[in-house]
Write a protein that holds these residues in place. Structure first.
Motif, PDB file in Angstrom:
ATOM      1  N   SER A   1      37.100  45.039  22.713  1.00 15.05           N
ATOM      2  CA  SER A   1      35.789  45.653  22.935  1.00 15.05           C
ATOM      3  C   SER A   1      35.001  44.871  23.982  1.00 15.05           C
ATOM      4  N   ILE A   2      35.065  43.547  23.911  1.00 12.40           N
ATOM      5  CA  ILE A   2      34.371  42.705  24.887  1.00 12.40           C
ATOM      6  C   ILE A   2      35.034  42.824  26.251  1.00 12.40           C
ATOM      7  N   SER A   3      36.366  42.901  26.279  1.00 12.31           N
ATOM      8  CA  SER A   3      37.067  43.088  27.558  1.00 12.31           C
ATOM      9  C   SER A   3      36.632  44.378  28.237  1.00 12.31           C
ATOM     10  N   ASN A   4      36.500  45.450  27.451  1.00  9.28           N
ATOM     11  CA  ASN A   4      36.057  46.731  28.014  1.00  9.28           C
ATOM     12  C   ASN A   4      34.622  46.635  28.537  1.00  9.28           C
ATOM     13  N   MET A   5      33.781  45.885  27.831  1.00  9.66           N
ATOM     14  CA  MET A   5      32.408  45.710  28.284  1.00  9.66           C
ATOM     15  C   MET A   5      32.368  44.890  29.576  1.00  9.66           C
ATOM     16  N   TYR A   6      33.160  43.824  29.648  1.00 11.14           N
ATOM     17  CA  TYR A   6      33.288  43.041  30.875  1.00 11.14           C
ATOM     18  C   TYR A   6      33.650  43.954  32.049  1.00 11.14           C
ATOM     19  N   ALA A   7      34.660  44.796  31.833  1.00 10.31           N
ATOM     20  CA  ALA A   7      35.151  45.662  32.905  1.00 10.31           C
ATOM     21  C   ALA A   7      34.085  46.649  33.352  1.00 10.31           C
ATOM     22  N   MET A   8      33.357  47.232  32.386  1.00 14.15           N
ATOM     23  CA  MET A   8      32.305  48.184  32.721  1.00 14.15           C
ATOM     24  C   MET A   8      31.213  47.503  33.550  1.00 14.15           C
ATOM     25  N   ASN A   9      30.817  46.312  33.144  1.00  8.69           N
ATOM     26  CA  ASN A   9      29.783  45.579  33.869  1.00  8.69           C
ATOM     27  C   ASN A   9      30.262  45.155  35.252  1.00  8.69           C
TER      28      ASN A   9
ATOM     29  N   CYS B   1      29.911  38.016  39.497  1.00  6.38           N
ATOM     30  CA  CYS B   1      29.224  38.906  38.567  1.00  6.38           C
ATOM     31  C   CYS B   1      28.575  38.138  37.418  1.00  6.38           C
ATOM     32  N   TYR B   2      29.264  37.120  36.887  1.00  4.37           N
ATOM     33  CA  TYR B   2      28.804  36.487  35.652  1.00  4.37           C
ATOM     34  C   TYR B   2      28.210  35.094  35.825  1.00  4.37           C
ATOM     35  N   SER B   3      28.357  34.516  37.002  1.00  4.60           N
ATOM     36  CA  SER B   3      27.913  33.135  37.204  1.00  4.60           C
ATOM     37  C   SER B   3      26.400  32.981  37.026  1.00  4.60           C
ATOM     38  N   ALA B   4      26.033  31.897  36.329  1.00  2.93           N
ATOM     39  CA  ALA B   4      24.617  31.519  36.212  1.00  2.93           C
ATOM     40  C   ALA B   4      24.380  30.137  36.816  1.00  2.93           C
TER      41      ALA B   4
ATOM     42  N   CYS C   1      43.226  37.247  20.382  1.00  2.00           N
ATOM     43  CA  CYS C   1      43.928  36.876  21.614  1.00  2.00           C
ATOM     44  C   CYS C   1      43.891  38.086  22.542  1.00  2.00           C
ATOM     45  N   CYS C   2      42.871  38.146  23.396  1.00  2.74           N
ATOM     46  CA  CYS C   2      42.587  39.328  24.202  1.00  2.74           C
ATOM     47  C   CYS C   2      42.228  38.921  25.622  1.00  2.74           C
ATOM     48  N   ALA C   3      42.886  39.530  26.586  1.00  2.00           N
ATOM     49  CA  ALA C   3      42.641  39.186  27.983  1.00  2.00           C
ATOM     50  C   ALA C   3      42.066  40.361  28.752  1.00  2.00           C
ATOM     51  N   LEU C   4      41.108  40.061  29.642  1.00  2.00           N
ATOM     52  CA  LEU C   4      40.713  41.005  30.681  1.00  2.00           C
ATOM     53  C   LEU C   4      41.334  40.504  31.974  1.00  2.00           C
TER      54      LEU C   4
ATOM     55  N   LEU D   1      55.926  53.721  29.889  1.00  2.00           N
ATOM     56  CA  LEU D   1      54.743  54.319  29.281  1.00  2.00           C
ATOM     57  C   LEU D   1      53.481  54.015  30.091  1.00  2.00           C
ATOM     58  N   LEU D   2      53.491  52.882  30.789  1.00  2.00           N
ATOM     59  CA  LEU D   2      52.322  52.451  31.556  1.00  2.00           C
ATOM     60  C   LEU D   2      52.548  52.597  33.059  1.00  2.00           C
ATOM     61  N   HIS D   3      53.394  53.526  33.444  1.00  2.00           N
ATOM     62  CA  HIS D   3      53.684  53.736  34.860  1.00  2.00           C
ATOM     63  C   HIS D   3      52.384  53.993  35.633  1.00  2.00           C
ATOM     64  N   GLY D   4      52.185  53.223  36.699  1.00  2.00           N
ATOM     65  CA  GLY D   4      50.979  53.375  37.510  1.00  2.00           C
ATOM     66  C   GLY D   4      49.887  52.376  37.186  1.00  2.00           C
ATOM     67  N   ILE D   5      50.099  51.509  36.196  1.00  2.00           N
ATOM     68  CA  ILE D   5      49.050  50.570  35.793  1.00  2.00           C
ATOM     69  C   ILE D   5      48.731  49.567  36.905  1.00  2.00           C
ATOM     70  N   HIS D   6      49.685  49.353  37.815  1.00  2.00           N
ATOM     71  CA  HIS D   6      49.455  48.416  38.918  1.00  2.00           C
ATOM     72  C   HIS D   6      48.347  48.895  39.857  1.00  2.00           C
ATOM     73  N   ARG D   7      47.977  50.160  39.740  1.00  2.00           N
ATOM     74  CA  ARG D   7      46.916  50.715  40.601  1.00  2.00           C
ATOM     75  C   ARG D   7      45.522  50.529  39.999  1.00  2.00           C
ATOM     76  N   ALA D   8      45.467  49.971  38.809  1.00  2.00           N
ATOM     77  CA  ALA D   8      44.171  49.747  38.148  1.00  2.00           C
ATOM     78  C   ALA D   8      43.422  48.593  38.801  1.00  2.00           C
ATOM     79  N   ASP D   9      42.094  48.620  38.687  1.00  2.00           N
ATOM     80  CA  ASP D   9      41.261  47.506  39.145  1.00  2.00           C
ATOM     81  C   ASP D   9      41.110  46.450  38.060  1.00  2.00           C
ATOM     82  N   SER D  10      41.182  46.878  36.799  1.00  2.00           N
ATOM     83  CA  SER D  10      41.093  45.933  35.683  1.00  2.00           C
ATOM     84  C   SER D  10      41.876  46.484  34.500  1.00  2.00           C
ATOM     85  N   VAL D  11      42.335  45.570  33.659  1.00  2.00           N
ATOM     86  CA  VAL D  11      43.154  45.931  32.491  1.00  2.00           C
ATOM     87  C   VAL D  11      42.738  45.060  31.311  1.00  2.00           C
TER      88      VAL D  11
END
Length: 453
Positions: A111-119, A286-289, A271-274, A247-257
């Protein structure tokens, strides 16, 4: 699998109150025994309730080590080993996606990975939002499947995009996003004067285990200049299998996973990666403070290893380590075998369901999600139609069977309604401790628990 107790009963057993004086060691040991006794045994081979299960002992040892060392992964000076491990694991995962280079970070959940990607997609679309905020922006909209994970709505709400600006694209009978419907919606939003910026495809939906047609979706994203994020939290692990990576044919064209090794690969929660294709430092921009007390630029070592400034967290757990240790122990071939075995067992269960009277498949699965109904003997001679499904619903077959299995403790199996369909069971095969015998037990036990329905 579990020793069921109602909440009020369990409160009395556990003695949850904290007092001014400490408890004796004898009392504490009994509390520990009670915690173990009354918790669900998710590593039991008959725990089928969620998209995680089983146990890997190398990963468990990795968790022992990190819990004992109590590190936080933000700077090289306090976490040298674990930062290098995370870098190595991310690099390897990026290879399986098919990117030549990339970036990434481990997060506390898909869920956090998806939020990271959206932001991140929004930041790429309008970088000034980081300083200026939401005021003055056009109406941003994003697109995702009807079958997407609920975290997409939560992320849109949290980020101030708004749930009404999440456009849900129709899916086919197998639960896959329909590219022609996506194209229509993108064009419609442009005519409305809205600003589309993101498409989230799903590789392994939560209920049906469906994989969106990534290549066709990527074509649309390229045409309209949209960020393509693939939520492969559940299905991403098929990438390590030469047999099932199609099953994931074409995933290399994604900007984030988003990819969660704690699911099919048993790395242990969490154990979840973005993973991000961009390697120009977009994640950090994007995230640096730039906290001066933590990320000083005049340190005596290469400060590019201080990766904490590309995270929304400060303290961060070294989740990559347990996955790394497991991967070192099993090798890629061992991980591949784990995926292949789980999907072979799912196929075995499907064939057994087809043979048995009283069991009815929802659809032919392509992954480890096996969705089916149990039809009690009294309804088996009824003609398939609205009246039949109404009676099956009124009989509360799945909820009653679930209650009985929980109180007996024999297994745990999830059920749900879905898009107008009455409650059905969703069996998910993950654990390497599961065998054909457990698949047979599952069907036998359902028949046993439902014999009087």
């Amino acid at each position: 699998v579990c020793e069921w107790r109602a909440p009020e009963t369990l409160k009395q057993i556990l003695d949850l109150e904290m007092r001014d004086t400490g408890e004796s060691h004898q009392k504490l040991l009994q509390l520990c025994r009670d915690v173990i006794q009354y918790s669900v045994k998710t590593s039991h081979p008959r725990f089928f309730n969620q998209l995680y299960a089983g146990i890997d002992y190398y990963s468990l040892v990795g968790r022992f080590i990190t819990e004992a060392l109590n590190p936080s992964v933000y700077t090289y000076e306090v976490s040298p080993v674990f930062l290098l491990v995370e870098e190595a694991v991310i690099k390897k995962m990026i290879e399986f996606i098919g990117w030549e280079e990339g970036d990434g970070i481990f997060n506390p959940g898909g869920s956090i990975s998806n939020m990271y990607a959206m932001n991140l997609a929004r930041y790429r679309f309008c970088p000034e939002i980081k300083e200026k905020g939401l005021s003055g922006l056009p109406r941003l909209v994003l697109f995702t499947s009807e079958e997407c994970h609920y975290s997409m709505k939560k992320a849109a709400s949290f980020l101030g995009i708004g749930t009404e600006n999440v456009y849900f694209i129709k899916t086919d009978e197998k639960g896959k996003m329909m590219p022609e419907e996506l194209e229509k919606q993108v064009q419609r939003t442009r005519k409305e004067g809205s600003a589309p910026f993101l498409v989230c495809a799903t590789a392994g939906t939560t209920v049906l285990g469906a994989f969106d047609p990534l290549d066709k979706i990527a074509d649309i994203c390229e045409k309209h200049g949209l960020w393509l994020h693939v939520d492969a939290s559940w299905g991403g692990s098929a990438l390590v299998s030469r047999k099932h990576c199609r099953l994931l044919h074409g995933i290399h064209r994604a900007d984030s996973v988003a990819w969660n090794p704690h699911k099919m690969l048993l790395a242990g929660i969490q154990c979840c990666a973005l993973l991000v294709k961009d390697n120009s430092g977009l994640l950090k921009k994007c995230y640096s403070a730039k906290a001066a007390y933590l990320f000083q630029q005049d340190k005596f070592y290469d400060v590019s290893y201080d990766t904490g400034d590309k995270s929304i967290q400060c303290s961060r757990h070294p989740d990559a380590f347990k996955f790394w240790l497991m991967w070192k122990a099993l090798g890629t071939t061992g991980l591949e075998e784990r995926v292949n075995r789980a999907l072979a067992l799912a196929r075995y269960l499907v064939e057994e369901i087809k043979k048995r009277e009283g069991f009815k498949l929802l659809l032919e699965p392509e992954y480890a999600n096996v969705c089916f109904w149990y039809i009690p003997p009294t309804l088996r001679k009824m003609e398939d139609g609205p009246e039949f499904w109404q009676k099956l619903h009124q009989a509360s077959v799945a909820p009653i069977i679930k209650e009985r299995m929980m109180k007996k403790g024999s297994m745990m199996l999830g059920y749900q309604p879905h898009r107008g369909k009455v409650n059905f069971f969703r069996q998910v095969v993950i654990s390497p401790q599961v065998s054909r015998k457990d698949m047979d037990f599952l069907l036998d036990e359902i028949e046993l628990l439902a014999k009087d329905l």
